[in-house]
Design a protein around this motif. Structure first.
Motif, short mmCIF file in Angstrom:
data_model
loop_
_atom_site.label_atom_id
_atom_site.label_comp_id
_atom_site.label_asym_id
_atom_site.label_seq_id
_atom_site.Cartn_x
_atom_site.Cartn_y
_atom_site.Cartn_z
N THR A 84 -8.76 4.34 -3.17
CA THR A 84 -9.75 5.55 -2.76
C THR A 84 -9.14 6.81 -2.49
OG1 THR A 84 -10.21 3.74 -1.12
CG2 THR A 84 -11.04 6.05 -0.75
N ILE A 85 -9.84 7.82 -3.18
CA ILE A 85 -9.65 9.20 -3.22
C ILE A 85 -10.34 9.94 -2.18
CG2 ILE A 85 -11.23 9.59 -5.04
CD1 ILE A 85 -9.25 11.92 -6.07
N SER A 86 -9.76 10.85 -1.49
CA SER A 86 -10.40 11.57 -0.35
C SER A 86 -9.99 13.00 -0.19
CB SER A 86 -10.27 10.87 0.90
OG SER A 86 -8.99 10.62 1.14
N SER A 122 0.73 -1.25 -0.08
CA SER A 122 0.07 0.19 -0.07
C SER A 122 0.82 1.25 0.20
CB SER A 122 -1.10 -0.03 1.25
OG SER A 122 -1.63 -1.17 1.44
N LEU A 123 0.37 2.22 -0.58
CA LEU A 123 0.96 3.72 -0.49
C LEU A 123 -0.26 4.57 -0.58
CD1 LEU A 123 3.80 3.85 -3.28
CD2 LEU A 123 4.12 4.05 -0.96
N ARG A 124 0.20 5.71 0.15
CA ARG A 124 -0.77 7.14 0.26
C ARG A 124 -0.25 8.14 -0.17
NH1 ARG A 124 -2.79 10.56 5.14
NH2 ARG A 124 -5.17 10.88 4.74
N LEU A 125 -0.79 8.59 -1.51
CA LEU A 125 -0.19 9.73 -2.22
C LEU A 125 -1.06 11.06 -1.64
CD1 LEU A 125 0.01 8.81 -5.71
CD2 LEU A 125 1.67 8.38 -4.01
N SER A 126 -0.45 12.28 -1.34
CA SER A 126 -1.15 13.46 -1.00
C SER A 126 -0.98 14.49 -2.10
CB SER A 126 -0.71 13.88 0.42
OG SER A 126 0.54 14.11 0.25
N GLN A 146 -5.40 6.66 -1.52
CA GLN A 146 -4.81 5.71 -0.69
C GLN A 146 -5.05 4.48 -2.05
OE1 GLN A 146 -4.14 5.11 2.62
NE2 GLN A 146 -3.20 3.05 1.63
N MET A 147 -3.65 3.66 -2.01
CA MET A 147 -3.67 2.42 -2.83
C MET A 147 -3.22 1.41 -2.27
SD MET A 147 -1.36 4.72 -5.94
CE MET A 147 -0.09 5.01 -4.95
N LYS A 148 -4.24 0.42 -2.34
CA LYS A 148 -4.01 -0.90 -1.71
C LYS A 148 -3.57 -2.04 -2.87
CE LYS A 148 -6.59 0.47 2.40
NZ LYS A 148 -7.46 -0.08 3.24
N GLY A 149 -3.34 -3.18 -2.53
CA GLY A 149 -3.19 -4.34 -3.56
C GLY A 149 -2.61 -3.84 -4.77
N GLU A 198 -3.60 8.06 -17.68
CA GLU A 198 -4.94 7.37 -17.44
C GLU A 198 -5.51 8.12 -16.38
OE1 GLU A 198 -6.29 3.03 -15.68
OE2 GLU A 198 -4.24 3.59 -15.54
N ALA A 199 -6.66 8.37 -16.42
CA ALA A 199 -7.40 9.11 -15.17
C ALA A 199 -7.55 8.07 -14.14
CB ALA A 199 -8.79 9.82 -15.68
N VAL A 200 -6.74 8.34 -13.09
CA VAL A 200 -6.87 6.96 -12.01
C VAL A 200 -8.16 7.27 -11.18
CG1 VAL A 200 -6.02 6.00 -9.91
CG2 VAL A 200 -4.65 6.63 -12.00
N ALA A 201 -8.26 8.56 -10.58
CA ALA A 201 -9.44 8.82 -9.77
C ALA A 201 -9.72 10.37 -9.70
CB ALA A 201 -9.02 8.28 -8.42
#
Length: 126
Positions: free
Chosen positions: A69-71, A17-21, A82-85, A46-49
């Motif tokens: 998950t985008i938040s 997992s990684l979390r980008l901000s 938030q990127m998992k898997g 590519e438009a991811v989120a």
């Protein structure tokens, strides 16, 4: 002058997992949409989120649904991814983008954002 700055990339193993901000600053008018985009060598961007800031409605590419998950933190003018898997196919330069145009029905476009960050690299390996 509007500035967009990403943080949080790096190297991770498969399944990790990684979390980008991403923080946007310098804007006087409200930001309507922000999004995460990625581009791997030899591939199209590519438009991811994407996230409609006012309504908090997210949009995801099929390739990341259920894993990413985008938040947002409105008060900090910041969005997160938030990127998992993670898999090697997720390896790419990830860019954050922002726009102030008003789009109908809480929509956010998949391209042509006005403001872009410099990108942060994500590498997924075994």
């Amino acid at each position: 002058q509007v500035e967009v700055a990403e943080r949080g990339g790096g190297s991770v193993e498969i399944g990790g997992s990684l979390r980008l901000s991403c923080v946007v600053s310098g804007h006087s008018d409200p930001i309507s949409c922000m999004g995460w985009f990625r581009q791997a060598p030899g591939k199209q961007r590519e438009a991811v989120a994407r996230l409609h800031i006012g309504s908090n409605v997210p949009y995801y590419a099929d390739s990341v649904k259920g894993r990413f998950t985008i938040s947002q933190d409105k008060g900090k003018h910041t969005i997160y991814l938030q990127m998992k898997g993670l898999t090697p196919e997720d390896s790419a330069m990830y860019y954050c983008a922002a726009d102030q145009r008003v789009f109908s029905n809480s929509g956010c476009p998949v391209r042509d954002y006005v403001y872009w960050g410099q990108g942060t690299q994500v590498n997924v390996s075994s």
